[in-house]
Write a protein that holds these residues in place. Structure first.
Motif, PDB file in Angstrom:
ATOM      1  N   LYS A   1       1.171  -1.279   2.061  1.00 54.88           N
ATOM      2  CA  LYS A   1       2.753  -1.390   2.484  1.00 54.88           C
ATOM      3  C   LYS A   1       2.876  -2.974   3.342  1.00 54.88           C
ATOM      4  CE  LYS A   1       4.460   2.692   1.603  1.00 54.88           C
ATOM      5  NZ  LYS A   1       3.795   3.586   0.797  1.00 54.88           N
ATOM      6  N   GLU A   2       0.857  -3.317   4.564  1.00 54.81           N
ATOM      7  CA  GLU A   2       1.224  -4.696   4.843  1.00 54.81           C
ATOM      8  C   GLU A   2       0.331  -5.048   3.774  1.00 54.81           C
ATOM      9  OE1 GLU A   2       3.669  -7.086   7.503  1.00 54.81           O
ATOM     10  OE2 GLU A   2       4.259  -5.154   6.489  1.00 54.81           O
ATOM     11  N   GLU A   3       0.319  -6.723   3.893  1.00 48.20           N
ATOM     12  CA  GLU A   3      -0.754  -6.703   3.997  1.00 48.20           C
ATOM     13  C   GLU A   3      -1.321  -7.962   5.156  1.00 48.20           C
ATOM     14  OE1 GLU A   3      -0.290 -10.363   0.078  1.00 48.20           O
ATOM     15  OE2 GLU A   3      -0.127  -8.070  -1.007  1.00 48.20           O
ATOM     16  N   GLY A   4      -2.336  -7.815   5.271  1.00 44.34           N
ATOM     17  CA  GLY A   4      -3.175  -8.853   6.438  1.00 44.34           C
ATOM     18  C   GLY A   4      -4.478  -9.485   5.784  1.00 44.34           C
ATOM     19  N   HIS A   5      -5.148  -9.851   6.864  1.00 40.79           N
ATOM     20  CA  HIS A   5      -6.341 -10.155   6.635  1.00 40.79           C
ATOM     21  C   HIS A   5      -7.487 -10.262   7.382  1.00 40.79           C
ATOM     22  CE1 HIS A   5      -5.565 -13.876   9.167  1.00 40.79           C
ATOM     23  NE2 HIS A   5      -4.460 -13.138   8.607  1.00 40.79           N
ATOM     24  N   ASP A   6      -6.812  -9.917   8.899  1.00 38.85           N
ATOM     25  CA  ASP A   6      -7.958  -9.016   9.876  1.00 38.85           C
ATOM     26  C   ASP A   6      -8.310  -7.951   9.936  1.00 38.85           C
ATOM     27  OD1 ASP A   6      -7.573 -12.156  11.007  1.00 38.85           O
ATOM     28  OD2 ASP A   6      -5.476 -11.363  11.780  1.00 38.85           O
ATOM     29  N   VAL A   7      -7.715  -7.073   9.810  1.00 34.55           N
ATOM     30  CA  VAL A   7      -8.650  -5.505   9.925  1.00 34.55           C
ATOM     31  C   VAL A   7      -7.527  -4.704   8.466  1.00 34.55           C
ATOM     32  CG1 VAL A   7      -6.585  -5.414  11.891  1.00 34.55           C
ATOM     33  CG2 VAL A   7      -8.864  -3.590  11.438  1.00 34.55           C
ATOM     34  N   THR A   8      -8.264  -3.635   8.241  1.00 34.16           N
ATOM     35  CA  THR A   8      -7.461  -3.020   7.417  1.00 34.16           C
ATOM     36  C   THR A   8      -7.407  -2.097   7.883  1.00 34.16           C
ATOM     37  OG1 THR A   8      -8.490  -3.741   5.156  1.00 34.16           O
ATOM     38  CG2 THR A   8      -7.528  -1.710   5.396  1.00 34.16           C
TER      39      THR A   8
ATOM     40  N   SER B   1       1.011   9.558   5.397  1.00 32.19           N
ATOM     41  CA  SER B   1       2.329  10.458   6.215  1.00 32.19           C
ATOM     42  C   SER B   1       2.519   9.557   7.161  1.00 32.19           C
ATOM     43  CB  SER B   1       1.679  12.124   5.816  1.00 32.19           C
ATOM     44  OG  SER B   1       2.723  12.726   6.234  1.00 32.19           O
ATOM     45  N   SER B   2       2.823  10.616   8.366  1.00 26.21           N
ATOM     46  CA  SER B   2       3.136  10.172   9.509  1.00 26.21           C
ATOM     47  C   SER B   2       2.724   9.463  10.061  1.00 26.21           C
ATOM     48  CB  SER B   2       3.671  11.217  10.489  1.00 26.21           C
ATOM     49  OG  SER B   2       2.340  11.929  10.643  1.00 26.21           O
ATOM     50  N   THR B   3       1.740   8.992   9.735  1.00 26.09           N
ATOM     51  CA  THR B   3       0.498   7.726  11.215  1.00 26.09           C
ATOM     52  C   THR B   3       0.365   6.428   9.849  1.00 26.09           C
ATOM     53  OG1 THR B   3      -1.338   8.424   9.387  1.00 26.09           O
ATOM     54  CG2 THR B   3      -0.908   8.763  11.807  1.00 26.09           C
ATOM     55  N   VAL B   4       1.426   6.254   8.464  1.00 25.82           N
ATOM     56  CA  VAL B   4       1.901   4.997   7.721  1.00 25.82           C
ATOM     57  C   VAL B   4       3.060   4.278   8.761  1.00 25.82           C
ATOM     58  CG1 VAL B   4       3.041   4.160   6.229  1.00 25.82           C
ATOM     59  CG2 VAL B   4       1.549   5.940   5.355  1.00 25.82           C
ATOM     60  N   PRO B   5       3.929   4.657   9.146  1.00 23.18           N
ATOM     61  CA  PRO B   5       5.228   4.273  10.044  1.00 23.18           C
ATOM     62  C   PRO B   5       4.209   4.149  11.021  1.00 23.18           C
ATOM     63  CG  PRO B   5       5.793   6.199   9.650  1.00 23.18           C
ATOM     64  CD  PRO B   5       4.635   6.280   8.813  1.00 23.18           C
ATOM     65  N   LEU B   6       3.275   4.735  12.156  1.00 22.21           N
ATOM     66  CA  LEU B   6       2.901   4.173  13.134  1.00 22.21           C
ATOM     67  C   LEU B   6       1.828   3.017  12.639  1.00 22.21           C
ATOM     68  CD1 LEU B   6       1.381   7.786  14.595  1.00 22.21           C
ATOM     69  CD2 LEU B   6       4.178   6.514  14.877  1.00 22.21           C
TER      70      LEU B   6
ATOM     71  N   LYS C   1       0.802  -8.403  15.187  1.00 22.93           N
ATOM     72  CA  LYS C   1       1.375  -9.987  14.620  1.00 22.93           C
ATOM     73  C   LYS C   1       1.481 -10.773  15.570  1.00 22.93           C
ATOM     74  CE  LYS C   1       2.980  -9.366  10.168  1.00 22.93           C
ATOM     75  NZ  LYS C   1       3.601  -9.200   9.502  1.00 22.93           N
ATOM     76  N   GLU C   2       2.227 -10.107  16.475  1.00 27.20           N
ATOM     77  CA  GLU C   2       2.913 -10.997  17.843  1.00 27.20           C
ATOM     78  C   GLU C   2       1.813 -11.846  18.840  1.00 27.20           C
ATOM     79  OE1 GLU C   2       5.146  -8.247  19.996  1.00 27.20           O
ATOM     80  OE2 GLU C   2       6.851  -7.862  18.677  1.00 27.20           O
ATOM     81  N   GLU C   3       0.449 -11.156  18.359  1.00 25.85           N
ATOM     82  CA  GLU C   3      -0.804 -11.504  19.594  1.00 25.85           C
ATOM     83  C   GLU C   3      -1.679 -12.228  18.309  1.00 25.85           C
ATOM     84  OE1 GLU C   3      -2.891  -8.808  21.815  1.00 25.85           O
ATOM     85  OE2 GLU C   3      -1.234  -7.823  21.333  1.00 25.85           O
ATOM     86  N   GLY C   4      -1.041 -12.497  17.065  1.00 28.73           N
ATOM     87  CA  GLY C   4      -1.664 -13.333  16.026  1.00 28.73           C
ATOM     88  C   GLY C   4      -2.529 -12.640  15.666  1.00 28.73           C
ATOM     89  N   ILE C   5      -2.609 -11.218  15.271  1.00 33.01           N
ATOM     90  CA  ILE C   5      -3.763 -10.235  14.347  1.00 33.01           C
ATOM     91  C   ILE C   5      -2.831  -9.938  13.011  1.00 33.01           C
ATOM     92  CG2 ILE C   5      -5.013  -7.605  14.712  1.00 33.01           C
ATOM     93  CD1 ILE C   5      -4.993  -8.610  17.710  1.00 33.01           C
ATOM     94  N   HIS C   6      -3.541 -10.027  12.052  1.00 28.99           N
ATOM     95  CA  HIS C   6      -2.424 -10.152  10.642  1.00 28.99           C
ATOM     96  C   HIS C   6      -3.001  -8.357  10.265  1.00 28.99           C
ATOM     97  CE1 HIS C   6      -0.412 -13.129  11.018  1.00 28.99           C
ATOM     98  NE2 HIS C   6      -1.103 -13.777  11.582  1.00 28.99           N
ATOM     99  N   ALA C   7      -2.339  -7.491  10.681  1.00 29.94           N
ATOM    100  CA  ALA C   7      -3.420  -6.228   9.969  1.00 29.94           C
ATOM    101  C   ALA C   7      -2.962  -5.988   8.163  1.00 29.94           C
ATOM    102  CB  ALA C   7      -3.140  -5.021  10.172  1.00 29.94           C
ATOM    103  N   GLU C   8      -4.047  -5.496   7.264  1.00 31.45           N
ATOM    104  CA  GLU C   8      -3.403  -4.929   5.658  1.00 31.45           C
ATOM    105  C   GLU C   8      -3.371  -3.440   6.611  1.00 31.45           C
ATOM    106  OE1 GLU C   8      -4.300  -7.075   2.379  1.00 31.45           O
ATOM    107  OE2 GLU C   8      -5.365  -5.543   1.745  1.00 31.45           O
ATOM    108  N   VAL C   9      -2.281  -2.578   5.935  1.00 31.83           N
ATOM    109  CA  VAL C   9      -1.276  -1.463   5.749  1.00 31.83           C
ATOM    110  C   VAL C   9      -1.826  -0.697   4.239  1.00 31.83           C
ATOM    111  CG1 VAL C   9      -0.306   0.468   6.556  1.00 31.83           C
ATOM    112  CG2 VAL C   9      -0.347  -1.597   8.289  1.00 31.83           C
ATOM    113  N   ILE C  10      -2.331   0.345   4.131  1.00 26.97           N
ATOM    114  CA  ILE C  10      -2.729   1.254   2.740  1.00 26.97           C
ATOM    115  C   ILE C  10      -1.975   2.416   3.573  1.00 26.97           C
ATOM    116  CG2 ILE C  10      -4.147   1.870   1.214  1.00 26.97           C
ATOM    117  CD1 ILE C  10      -5.728  -0.569   1.659  1.00 26.97           C
ATOM    118  N   ASP C  11      -1.581   3.096   2.660  1.00 22.92           N
ATOM    119  CA  ASP C  11      -0.894   4.167   1.817  1.00 22.92           C
ATOM    120  C   ASP C  11      -1.777   4.880   1.478  1.00 22.92           C
ATOM    121  OD1 ASP C  11      -0.223   6.837   1.841  1.00 22.92           O
ATOM    122  OD2 ASP C  11       2.038   5.846   1.752  1.00 22.92           O
ATOM    123  N   LEU C  12      -2.414   5.955   1.548  1.00 23.56           N
ATOM    124  CA  LEU C  12      -3.071   6.473   0.951  1.00 23.56           C
ATOM    125  C   LEU C  12      -2.062   7.144   0.064  1.00 23.56           C
ATOM    126  CD1 LEU C  12      -6.612   7.523   2.711  1.00 23.56           C
ATOM    127  CD2 LEU C  12      -5.977   5.869   1.299  1.00 23.56           C
TER     128      LEU C  12
END
Length: 324
Positions: free
Chosen positions: A195-202, A207-212, A221-232
């Motif tokens: 759902k969102e690509e990133g390189h610092d942490v997966t 379900s409901s925790t995806v929007p969270l 991202k505002e702090e310079g941390i790029h998370a990759e979000v995977i919806d199982l």
């Protein structure tokens, strides 16, 4: 369209395509279901295919299992996942095992639509996340969509497969909106979505925790941390490969679910990653889940014990600043 409308559209399209599909459940007829997912279907398909049942999950789930064994394709709505426990024998000992025990001679093409999770102050008996229970039972597929697009595509696929599917919708997602194509599509079970690509942490969620997780990713991202979000998307089958592929970039993993932390499905994912991709981890895996207590009726207390955006952010920072 909304998540609710996407589910309704999937049901209408599949019932129009296949006359063997019927709906069963409490208040799903002219009332349109407690969450209005079946609104309008009774008027279009009639009482022989949209069947209001008595308040007896044991009875109508058992009837649906029999109908599925004899050529129909029933879709049962159980208005709270908590109430599936009333029909545990029919689901766990019958629907899940008949194909195996008959040597494949008999299949059970049954979908059980139900609503899980908290957030509405519905109390301890109407707010649980019980997906891990059914994920533990061989023979049952477990599906948990997070977006309108996924809800429609996954429900259509669930209806078309020849086996029992526990299709768990989160009650707090029904009014969420997203783009849903007009053209025909299905989403294969067992295929996660980035759902969102990133390189610092997966961050692996469902379900409901995806929007969270998406909101946490935005704030990080505002702090310079790029998370990759995977919806199982589905727990059974579970797409571990996509998580491992993401870890090859990030080397750090946070798992978020609304189920209680102890013995939740996140622990199973941790084990599979540990077994297959331990060398890719630069820090211990972190889990985010509900506290191990019955879910309170009071909304403030409920919010306190269920996972929130802040909990995901805290876990991300913890795994970023730890090493093995």
């Amino acid at each position: 369209m909304t998540y609710r409308e996407a589910l309704n559209r999937a049901l209408e399209e599949e019932m129009s395509r296949d006359n063997s599909i019927l709906l069963m459940g409490e208040d799903i007829g002219s009332y349109g279901g407690i969450f209005k997912v079946t609104k309008g279907l009774y008027d279009k398909f009639g009482g022989e295919r949209v069947i209001d049942t008595p308040i007896s999950e044991t009875g109508f789930v058992g009837a649906a299992v029999g109908a599925a064994m004899t050529g129909l394709r029933p879709i049962v709505e159980i208005m709270w996942v908590d109430f599936t426990l009333v029909a545990t024998d029919q689901i766990v000992n019958q629907a899940a095992k008949i194909a195996y025990m008959s040597g494949g001679e008999t299949t059970v093409p049954l979908v059980i639509r139900t609503q899980g999770g908290g957030g509405r102050g519905n109390g301890a008996q109407h707010s649980q996340s019980l997906e891990t229970i059914y994920s533990h039972i061989p023979g049952i597929k477990v599906v948990m969509p997070s977006t309108p697009y996924d809800a429609k595509g996954l429900l259509k696929e669930a209806i078309q497969v020849d086996g029992p599917v526990m299709f768990i919708e989160h009650k707090m997602l029904y009014n969420t909106k997203g783009i849903v194509p007009e053209e025909e599509y299905v989403i294969p079970l067992g295929k996660a979505d980035v759902k969102e690509e990133g390189h610092d942490v997966t961050i692996a969620a469902i379900s409901s925790t995806v929007p969270l997780a998406m909101e946490a990713s935005k704030k990080l991202k505002e702090e310079g941390i790029h998370a990759e979000v995977i919806d199982l998307r589905t727990l059974v089958p579970l797409d571990v490969d996509s998580v491992i592929q993401s870890l090859s970039k990030t080397n750090r993993l946070v798992i978020a679910h609304e189920a209680h932390l102890s013995f939740g499905w996140g622990a199973e994912l941790v084990s599979r990653i540990q077994e297959r991709a331990f060398d890719q981890l630069d820090a211990p895996i972190q889990r985010v889940g509900a506290e191990d207590t019955p879910i309170p009726y009071n909304l403030d207390l409920e919010k306190e014990m269920l996972p929130q955006v802040k909990d995901i952010i805290d876990s991300v920072k913890k795994t970023l600043y730890q090493t093995i």
